[in-house]
Design a protein around this motif. Structure first.
Motif, PDB file in Angstrom:
ATOM      1  N   ALA A   1       0.862  -1.182   0.000  1.00 26.66           N
ATOM      2  CA  ALA A   1       0.000   0.000   0.000  1.00 26.66           C
ATOM      3  C   ALA A   1       0.897   1.229   0.000  1.00 26.66           C
ATOM      4  O   ALA A   1       2.121   1.120  -0.004  1.00 26.66           O
ATOM      5  N   ASN A   2       0.267   2.385   0.007  1.00 29.70           N
ATOM      6  CA  ASN A   2       0.972   3.641   0.222  1.00 29.70           C
ATOM      7  C   ASN A   2       0.472   4.223   1.529  1.00 29.70           C
ATOM      8  O   ASN A   2      -0.739   4.319   1.744  1.00 29.70           O
TER       9      ASN A   2
ATOM     10  N   VAL B   1      -3.513   3.786   1.525  1.00 32.67           N
ATOM     11  CA  VAL B   1      -4.359   3.786   0.332  1.00 32.67           C
ATOM     12  C   VAL B   1      -3.730   2.869  -0.700  1.00 32.67           C
ATOM     13  O   VAL B   1      -2.574   2.460  -0.555  1.00 32.67           O
ATOM     14  N   ASP B   2      -4.484   2.552  -1.752  1.00 36.16           N
ATOM     15  CA  ASP B   2      -4.001   1.708  -2.849  1.00 36.16           C
ATOM     16  C   ASP B   2      -3.475   0.368  -2.325  1.00 36.16           C
ATOM     17  O   ASP B   2      -2.358  -0.046  -2.632  1.00 36.16           O
TER      18      ASP B   2
ATOM     19  N   ASN C   1      -3.017  -3.477  -2.143  1.00 33.81           N
ATOM     20  CA  ASN C   1      -3.043  -4.553  -3.134  1.00 33.81           C
ATOM     21  C   ASN C   1      -2.226  -5.753  -2.688  1.00 33.81           C
ATOM     22  O   ASN C   1      -1.145  -5.591  -2.119  1.00 33.81           O
TER      23      ASN C   1
END
Length: 102
Positions: free
Chosen positions: A6-7, A56-57, A59
């Motif tokens: 993720a970020n 966020v993001d 995966n």
């Protein structure tokens, strides 16, 4: 084998979920899911962290072990793990033994 990446929301840093539940900046500290059940646990932890606005993001990514180190199978993720591909003196690759992106 899979990892959860993720970020971090506060600064945009690429991070990986570690076995102790924290978001690590070094891919070497990431928890490796070796089966679908473990991957599901990682995904659930990622959804919870995103709901808390930590990351966020989020995966799951495929990885392999190369020369005893974790290496993402996709080039995009190798670059995210190492840093800018045109500046090996910057980013995570400038830190200890990160595999080169390519």
């Amino acid at each position: 084998m899979k990892l959860l990446t993720a970020n971090r929301l506060v600064d945009g840093e690429v991070v990986w979920l570690a076995a102790d539940g924290r978001w690590a900046e070094d891919i070497a500290e990431a928890e490796i899911a070796r089966d679908a059940e473990a991957a599901g646990r990682l995904e659930e932890a990622g959804r919870a962290a995103a709901a808390r606005n930590e990351v966020v993001d989020v995966n799951l990514i495929d990885v392999e072990i190369v020369e005893g180190r974790i290496r993402p199978t996709r080039l995009r993720e190798r670059i995210r793990a190492a840093g800018p591909s045109i500046h090996p003196d910057l980013g995570k690759q400038a830190r200890r033994g990160v595999l080169a992106p390519v």
